[in-house]
Write a protein that holds these residues in place. Structure first.
Motif, short mmCIF file in Angstrom:
data_model
loop_
_atom_site.label_atom_id
_atom_site.label_comp_id
_atom_site.label_asym_id
_atom_site.label_seq_id
_atom_site.Cartn_x
_atom_site.Cartn_y
_atom_site.Cartn_z
N ALA A 1 -37.35 -6.55 32.25
CA ALA A 1 -37.00 -5.42 31.37
C ALA A 1 -37.85 -4.19 31.69
O ALA A 1 -37.35 -3.05 31.68
N ASN B 1 -35.05 0.75 23.47
CA ASN B 1 -34.66 -0.46 24.20
C ASN B 1 -33.81 -1.39 23.33
O ASN B 1 -32.84 -1.99 23.80
N ARG C 1 -29.93 -2.51 24.11
CA ARG C 1 -29.72 -3.92 24.46
C ARG C 1 -29.16 -4.72 23.28
O ARG C 1 -29.37 -5.94 23.20
N GLU D 1 -43.09 -7.37 25.53
CA GLU D 1 -42.82 -6.15 26.30
C GLU D 1 -43.73 -5.01 25.86
O GLU D 1 -44.30 -4.29 26.69
#
Length: 408
Positions: free
Chosen positions: A13, A299, A303, A327
């Motif tokens: 990612a 993000n 997603r 992340e």
């Protein structure tokens, strides 16, 4: 989700949005770099001051006496004999100033007449040649240990000065050594105390008494007993331990300072300044953390269909939370790594500027990066990643899989 898969998905990612990730962590990089550089610079300045002033000698006691009369070596000897249980030895110093010449270059300098024991008490080391010996002090030899800055200006290097002759007052002296770490004391050169008292006009009296306490001694107790003894010896009133101020103040004073107390004061001052600089750098870290949160929310939005698919295939809320939280933490750790490297480079540059600005004083500053600072920076990065990444991760884990799969 297995740990290996979790890390694989995290790195995938981050790599998919490398440009945005790098821009996002700039705030973290700048904040950590500021913390590391300020910490390293302040620790470096403190270490340099400790070396320059001889503060590593925590057993050293500096004694100043204003008694209404000149202090003599007989007084120093009586003092040493009067407190044998507290002090390993007691020595003395005299001060003078004047011109010094090598026949080509003439400099104004400050000079100290000391006994060899002074060097032990203050931790003074020769960086070229040697220090003078007790036999030379006993004989009143015309030898001198030059300050590093004077040696460099006269001969270009410390080593070249050793063995040379200089003219001081009405006499010629042989340079037997050069000392560094004296710049913070005003760039003093050293001659034997007996020589100064006999040959230099301003060096007849004792300017300062230096004691070297016995090992594992109670320094606070030594201070109190020293003040009491000297007050009794010189027959001074109790207020002699308070520094006189204002008009009509009495001309007597007994001041006793331990190097240990100076170290504590220096630590306190530097610690307060360091805390202030860290707070300023913390603003950048907060801004960087907000940037991390903003990116992670973006993000999550981008997603949503991926999240819905993962949930449809059996991913739990905890799996989604861990994925997005990891992340965020990894972004902060990468920013922290770059920040530590940039901070060390910045500290080196700042230390060079600090050294150049104090070149005449001889203070050489080198950045000191402690493992504690690096560990603290890493901990801050993890903390920011958790703090600012939790909400986006929590939000992602709460998405409805059906609605997520229908999201366009």
């Amino acid at each position: 989700m297995r740990i290996r898969d979790l890390f694989y998905e995290t790195f995938s990612a981050i790599q998919a949005n490398r440009g945005r990730s790098l821009l996002t962590i700039l705030g973290i990089v700048i904040g950590i770099a500021a913390v590391i550089s300020m910490t390293a610079l302040i620790d470096g300045i403190k270490a340099s001051l400790v070396d320059e002033l001889g503060l590593s000698q925590s057993r050293t006691v500096m004694i100043d006496c204003w008694t209404g009369r000149e202090i003599t070596m007989d007084d120093v000897s009586a003092f040493e004999a009067g407190m044998p249980d507290d002090y390993e030895f007691i020595t003395a110093a005299s001060y003078d100033s004047g011109s010094i010449s090598n026949g080509v270059t003439k400099e104004q300098g400050n000079f100290m007449g000391v006994e060899p024991k002074y060097f032990e008490a203050m931790g003074t080391k020769a960086i070229a040649g040697r220090l003078f010996m007790q036999s030379e002090d006993d004989a009143g030899s015309r030898v001198i240990v030059l300050d590093q800055s004077i040696a460099n200006r006269m001969w270009g290097s410390e080593g070249a000065a050793v063995g040379q002759s200089v003219h001081l007052g009405n006499d010629d002296y042989t340079v037997v050594g050069v000392v560094g770490g004296s710049g913070m004391r005003g760039g003093y050169s050293f001659v034997p105390l007996a020589t100064m008292r006999a040959r230099m006009s301003g060096g007849g009296g004792i300017s300062q008494i230096i004691g070297f306490a016995r090992e594992d001694a109670d320094m606070d107790g030594i201070v109190a007993r020293t003040k009491s003894y000297l007050r009794s010896y010189f027959n001074l009133p109790a207020e002699a331990t308070e520094e006189p101020t204002g008009e009509g103040a009495p001309e007597y004073y007994i001041g006793v300072t331990t190097m240990a107390s100076v170290i504590e004061q220096l630590d306190s001052t530097m610690g307060a300044f360091q805390a202030l600089m860290t707070c300023v750098a913390g603003v950048s870290l907060v801004v960087g953390g907000i940037g991390i949160m903003n990116m992670m929310l973006t993000n999550v939005t981008e997603r949503i269909r991926e999240i819905g698919l993962r949930k449809a295939l059996g991913a739990r809320r905890s799996d989604i939370t861990r994925q997005f939280l990891l992340e965020s933490i990894m972004l902060c750790l990468v920013g922290g790594a770059f920040g530590i490297l940039l901070g060390y480079a910045g500290a080196s540059v700042l230390a060079q500027f600090a050294s150049m600005s104090s070149e005449m004083g001889g203070l050489a500053v080198r950045p000191v990066i402690s493992p504690t600072a690096v560990g603290l920076a890493s901990g801050i990065c993890v903390g920011i990643g958790v703090l600012f990444g939790f909400y986006p991760a929590w939000r992602a884990s709460r998405l409805d899989p059906v609605e997520s799969l229908r999201y366009q």
